[in-house]
Write a protein that holds these residues in place. Structure first.
Motif, PDB file in Angstrom:
ATOM      1  N   THR A   1      30.102  55.061  31.079  1.00 16.82           N
ATOM      2  CA  THR A   1      29.855  54.002  30.095  1.00 16.82           C
ATOM      3  C   THR A   1      29.744  54.623  28.708  1.00 16.82           C
ATOM      4  O   THR A   1      29.120  54.054  27.817  1.00 16.82           O
ATOM      5  CB  THR A   1      28.556  53.226  30.408  1.00 16.82           C
ATOM      6  OG1 THR A   1      27.462  54.158  30.360  1.00 16.82           O
ATOM      7  CG2 THR A   1      28.579  52.576  31.760  1.00 16.82           C
TER       8      THR A   1
ATOM      9  N   ARG B   1      31.886  54.809  26.489  1.00 14.12           N
ATOM     10  CA  ARG B   1      32.535  53.949  25.515  1.00 14.12           C
ATOM     11  C   ARG B   1      31.530  53.094  24.743  1.00 14.12           C
ATOM     12  O   ARG B   1      31.720  52.793  23.569  1.00 14.12           O
ATOM     13  CB  ARG B   1      33.485  53.003  26.268  1.00 14.12           C
ATOM     14  CG  ARG B   1      34.890  53.007  25.785  1.00 14.12           C
ATOM     15  CD  ARG B   1      35.741  52.118  26.674  1.00 14.12           C
ATOM     16  NE  ARG B   1      37.008  52.741  26.991  1.00 14.12           N
ATOM     17  CZ  ARG B   1      38.005  52.864  26.124  1.00 14.12           C
ATOM     18  NH1 ARG B   1      37.883  52.414  24.905  1.00 14.12           N
ATOM     19  NH2 ARG B   1      39.112  53.455  26.471  1.00 14.12           N
ATOM     20  N   THR B   2      30.463  52.693  25.435  1.00 16.28           N
ATOM     21  CA  THR B   2      29.475  51.820  24.787  1.00 16.28           C
ATOM     22  C   THR B   2      28.251  52.616  24.332  1.00 16.28           C
ATOM     23  O   THR B   2      27.126  52.116  24.367  1.00 16.28           O
ATOM     24  CB  THR B   2      29.028  50.698  25.737  1.00 16.28           C
ATOM     25  OG1 THR B   2      28.553  51.297  26.956  1.00 16.28           O
ATOM     26  CG2 THR B   2      30.167  49.764  26.072  1.00 16.28           C
TER      27      THR B   2
ATOM     28  N   GLU C   1      27.055  53.321  21.507  1.00 20.02           N
ATOM     29  CA  GLU C   1      26.219  52.725  20.457  1.00 20.02           C
ATOM     30  C   GLU C   1      25.242  51.703  21.041  1.00 20.02           C
ATOM     31  O   GLU C   1      24.050  51.712  20.725  1.00 20.02           O
ATOM     32  CB  GLU C   1      27.098  52.097  19.382  1.00 20.02           C
ATOM     33  CG  GLU C   1      27.810  53.165  18.559  1.00 20.02           C
ATOM     34  CD  GLU C   1      28.890  52.610  17.654  1.00 20.02           C
ATOM     35  OE1 GLU C   1      29.540  51.616  18.056  1.00 20.02           O
ATOM     36  OE2 GLU C   1      29.091  53.180  16.568  1.00 20.02           O
ATOM     37  N   ALA C   2      25.761  50.855  21.928  1.00 22.01           N
ATOM     38  CA  ALA C   2      24.891  49.858  22.566  1.00 22.01           C
ATOM     39  C   ALA C   2      23.886  50.542  23.486  1.00 22.01           C
ATOM     40  O   ALA C   2      22.702  50.178  23.519  1.00 22.01           O
ATOM     41  CB  ALA C   2      25.728  48.849  23.349  1.00 22.01           C
ATOM     42  N   ASN C   3      24.345  51.567  24.228  1.00 20.71           N
ATOM     43  CA  ASN C   3      23.437  52.305  25.123  1.00 20.71           C
ATOM     44  C   ASN C   3      22.287  52.914  24.321  1.00 20.71           C
ATOM     45  O   ASN C   3      21.130  52.893  24.742  1.00 20.71           O
ATOM     46  CB  ASN C   3      24.162  53.462  25.825  1.00 20.71           C
ATOM     47  CG  ASN C   3      25.383  53.023  26.610  1.00 20.71           C
ATOM     48  OD1 ASN C   3      25.599  51.836  26.818  1.00 20.71           O
ATOM     49  ND2 ASN C   3      26.194  53.984  27.031  1.00 20.71           N
TER      50      ASN C   3
ATOM     51  N   ARG D   1      21.119  51.972  21.392  1.00 20.39           N
ATOM     52  CA  ARG D   1      20.198  50.932  20.900  1.00 20.39           C
ATOM     53  C   ARG D   1      19.239  50.512  22.002  1.00 20.39           C
ATOM     54  O   ARG D   1      18.041  50.353  21.776  1.00 20.39           O
ATOM     55  CB  ARG D   1      20.991  49.718  20.387  1.00 20.39           C
ATOM     56  CG  ARG D   1      21.240  49.768  18.883  1.00 20.39           C
ATOM     57  CD  ARG D   1      21.712  48.417  18.358  1.00 20.39           C
ATOM     58  NE  ARG D   1      23.064  48.107  18.808  1.00 20.39           N
ATOM     59  CZ  ARG D   1      24.167  48.550  18.222  1.00 20.39           C
ATOM     60  NH1 ARG D   1      24.082  49.322  17.155  1.00 20.39           N
ATOM     61  NH2 ARG D   1      25.351  48.239  18.682  1.00 20.39           N
ATOM     62  N   ALA D   2      19.774  50.373  23.225  1.00 15.56           N
ATOM     63  CA  ALA D   2      18.913  50.000  24.345  1.00 15.56           C
ATOM     64  C   ALA D   2      17.860  51.081  24.585  1.00 15.56           C
ATOM     65  O   ALA D   2      16.691  50.782  24.850  1.00 15.56           O
ATOM     66  CB  ALA D   2      19.759  49.787  25.603  1.00 15.56           C
TER      67      ALA D   2
ATOM     68  N   HIS E   1      32.581  58.585  21.028  1.00 14.88           N
ATOM     69  CA  HIS E   1      31.307  58.459  20.302  1.00 14.88           C
ATOM     70  C   HIS E   1      30.444  59.709  20.448  1.00 14.88           C
ATOM     71  O   HIS E   1      29.653  60.022  19.564  1.00 14.88           O
ATOM     72  CB  HIS E   1      30.505  57.274  20.835  1.00 14.88           C
ATOM     73  CG  HIS E   1      31.085  55.953  20.456  1.00 14.88           C
ATOM     74  ND1 HIS E   1      31.292  55.586  19.153  1.00 14.88           N
ATOM     75  CD2 HIS E   1      31.512  54.911  21.213  1.00 14.88           C
ATOM     76  CE1 HIS E   1      31.820  54.374  19.112  1.00 14.88           C
ATOM     77  NE2 HIS E   1      31.971  53.951  20.354  1.00 14.88           N
TER      78      HIS E   1
ATOM     79  N   ALA F   1      22.190  57.190  27.583  1.00 12.86           N
ATOM     80  CA  ALA F   1      23.043  56.665  26.518  1.00 12.86           C
ATOM     81  C   ALA F   1      24.408  57.341  26.529  1.00 12.86           C
ATOM     82  O   ALA F   1      25.423  56.729  26.185  1.00 12.86           O
ATOM     83  CB  ALA F   1      22.363  56.871  25.158  1.00 12.86           C
TER      84      ALA F   1
END
Lengths: 476, 234
Positions: free
Chosen positions: A4, A6-7, A9-11, A13-14, A359, A334
């Protein structure tokens, strides 16, 4: 395990918004780095050993074909077998075939990271074989169906309350009223639950911290003793590992072992360092009847000779992530795959592709701490920059970012224009920010100011001060 | 599959390193380099010490990681030291003893209350006693090897592991241990370098002893070079 990354940035933030994770990470920051510092301080030769560790690994990588063949010959001579695997598929197939040949039902595992890399557990489960993780941290995350969040402390993202809840949910046969308030009780429960599984296992799978070409041996380093029970009690011992773990001699292994524990946990030496060579010998009363080494490539051979070769020196100590401000803020999950922190930011793009992991090499402040503490001096920030260059040349960044960067390049190539613009901006910002000395918000720079202030410029650029001073000097 | 994979991996490595297979002369050179067992930098901590200081360093480093050490003057005093340790720790006087001839001559009969079994470790064994192959002063590390008389699980299954160490087995460094091993002949199936009891820091980084291996590691150190009166239990 599907990445994951790829995500990221979202990881991230979580992770930042997860209070349990933040408590756990704060604990980590006060632990590992301080213990490493003390251990390093007790060994005056530590810095010199880093340089030697680096050259041992470099020498081995430059002659990797030779040492692999030497290693293989020695494994065969001691009665073991070597299985070469180009891809994760081939590695899984090799392990599965060995397990089937002895009709294995239960397989114990001693935290092999390569098994995570190839997704071994899913494969075994699909084929009716039960994998049991035996490292305490790894066992906890197996029950929670989570990936590891740290190289050597896989459950570092959890606090003991989460572990207690996980045990209650899974260990249904035990008294529901029992106390699980203390780490001691959790350790004892895991020990009691896992002991019969060690004894019932048909196959034990470990990784290897080092492979020794001279003797055809695999070396594992643990503190719990789970790796040793895993590889001693079952009929079959499988070592699942990768090409770059090789070192020429036991002397070389000793040098790297002096670096490993101190860099990892700040111990002088881990509780258990075990050298295994072949299956049990005639007359032995225990030990496995079969010894297999599954050697995974998974793209490592193509990293040789290129700008990422130095990454293959990594001995998986975790010092880089233990000292990384980004890891300490967002945690290991993350990063979205098996490897996290600075070493993951460099290695993951090599293994799953820069398109999926672009990322990660950007998730760095370039403070350089990772390189400073790396026991084999891997230039991690430099390699992150190499990945960023590849990301740009493969046009993977978003269009706005690329347009902005292109504009900057265009301006930077024209010194007169560049200095004029910089002078203008620093004078303007300097005047605007004179009162407070910093900006809380700034148009077009909200990405920066949303989480921190921007210091106001002094009003003059370094370049213009420099020019002025040089003029002054020539006048003298 | 593996044969084809092997050839391809080796070919890829050579391609990446932009060369073919190493020349026979270079391979011979590398083989000689390996066979020379050249030592890298050895830390002075243990290497610079003489005999008694080396043993003291070994004991100090071992105790630092929660290994306990009892010194005795002679092999004849070992059974008594073992019995005393078990009593002090409130442990049952049941012992599984490595079936190694080196333990045969100790006067176990002098401590009739010790119930002794010889053999490999079984599930219910609470206490084991094994010899060691060497001991490394540098980090207080025990070096045990597998063999007919020294099954490996004795070092891991029981809750308490007692190891018999003779002072002249204490060497300075890991490299000294490798040399001893080479002098003894073939590589054993397993070499266990053991530094303290089993431990984990996996829950909130709190160190807990006895994760999966022994909760207690106890050394009985036979040091017959000591003057009488000097050899009492520490």
């Amino acid at each position: 395990m599907l990445p994951t990354s790829r995500t990221f940035e979202a990881n991230a933030r979580a992770g930042l918004a997860n209070p349990i994770l933040q408590r756990a990470l704060a604990l980590m920051q006060s632990g590992f780095p301080e213990r490493r510092r003390l251990a390093v301080g007790r060994l005056p030769e530590f810095e010199a050993l880093r340089e030697i560790g680096k050259s041992i690994k470099n020498h081995t990588l430059e002659h990797l074909d030779f040492y692999l063949e030497l290693f293989e010959g020695k494994v065969l001579a001691s009665g073991g077998q070597v299985h070469w695997a180009r891809t994760p598929d081939e590695a899984r197939a090799a392990v599965l075939q060995i397990c089937r040949s002895v009709d294995a039902k239960i397989v114990t595992k001693g935290k092999p990271m390569i098994a995570e890399e190839v997704g071994l557990n899913e494969c075994l489960e699909e084929n009716g074989i039960t994998p049991v993780e035996t490292d305490l941290g790894e066992y906890i995350i197996q029950l929670r169906h989570e990936p590891p969040s740290h190289l050597i402390a896989p459950a570092i993202h959890l606090m003991k309350e989460q572990v207690a809840a996980t045990f209650r949910a899974d260990h249904r046969a035990l008294d529901p009223e029992r106390s699980l308030a203390e780490a001691r009780q959790l350790c004892d429960e895991a020990r009691a639950v896992l002991r019969p599984r060690f004894l019932a296992a048909d196959v034990g799978i470990t990784g290897a911290n080092f492979l020794v070409a001279e003797t055809g041996s695999s070396i594992i380093v643990t503190n719990e003793g789970n790796g040793d029970l895993t590889q001693t009690l079952p009929r079959v011992h499988i070592v699942i590992t990768s090409l770059e773990k090789l070192v020429p001699t036991l002397e070389d292994a000793a040098t790297l072992l002096r670096l490993l524990a101190r860099s990892a946990t700040g111990q002088e030496f881990s509780s258990y360092t075990t050298v295994s060579t072949g299956p049990r010998r005639p007359g032995d009363r225990d030990g496995p009847e079969q010894y297999h080494v599954v050697l995974l490539d998974n793209g490592r051979s193509t990293l040789l000779g290129g700008e990422f070769q130095e990454m293959l020196r990594c001995i998986r100590c975790s010092a880089c992530m233990n000292h990384c401000p980004v890891y300490a803020a967002v945690g290991g999950h993350a990063y979205g795959w098996v490897y996290s922190g600075p070493m993951g930011a460099v290695l993951t793009p090599s293994l799953i592709g820069i398109a999926d992991a672009r990322h990660l090499p950007n998730a760095s402040t370039f403070c350089g701490q990772c390189e400073n503490v790396c026991p084999v001096k891997i230039p991690l920030p430099k390699m992150m920059r190499h990945w960023r260059e590849r990301e740009f040349s493969q046009k993977l960044n978003p269009p706005m970012y690329r347009a902005g960067l292109s504009l900057w390049v265009w301006v930077a190539k024209r010194p007169a224009l560049y200095h004029a613009l910089v002078g203008l901006a620093s004078r303007a910002l300097g005047r605007l920010g004179r009162g407070r000395g910093r900006f809380r918000t700034l148009p077009l720079a909200s990405g920066w100011t949303v989480v921190r202030d921007l210091p106001a410029p002094e009003g003059r650029s370094f370049h213009s001060l420099w020019v002025q001073r040089r003029k002054g000097e020539t006048r003298k | 599959m593996s044969g084809e994979a092997r050839e391809e991996i080796l070919a890829r490595i050579r391609r990446s390193l932009t060369r073919g297979r190493l020349s026979a002369a270079r391979e011979t050179e590398l083989r000689e380099l390996v066979a020379a067992h050249r030592r890298n930098l050895i830390p002075a901590r243990a290497a610079a010490l003489d005999d008694p200081d080396r043993v003291s360093l070994f004991v100090a480093m071992a105790e630092e990681v929660q290994t306990t050490v009892a010194r005795v003057n002679s092999p004849a005093a070992v059974p008594e030291a073992v019995a005393r340790y078990l009593a002090a720790e409130n442990l049952p006087a049941n012992l599984v003893l490595a079936p190694d001839p080196s333990l045969d001559d100790l006067p176990w009969g002098a401590r009739p209350l010790l119930r002794i079994r010889r053999g490999r470790a079984e599930e219910r064994d609470a206490v084991s006693l094994t010899p060691c192959f060497g001991a490394i002063a540098e980090t207080g590390t025990l070096m045990l090897i597998s063999g007919a008389g020294t099954p490996t699980a004795l070092n891991f299954l029981p809750d308490t592991h007692i190891v018999l160490v003779y002072a002249d087995q204490v060497v300075a460094t890991y490299e000294d241990g490798w040399d001893r091993l080479r002098a003894a002949g073939a590589m054993p199936r397993t070499i266990n370098l053991i530094t303290g009891p089993s431990r984990t820091g996996d829950i909130e980084q709190r160190i807990e002893l006895g994760a999966h291996g022994p909760r207690r590691l106890h050394i009985v150190l036979v040091d017959d070079r000591q003057k009488a009166g000097d050899g009492e239990d520490k």
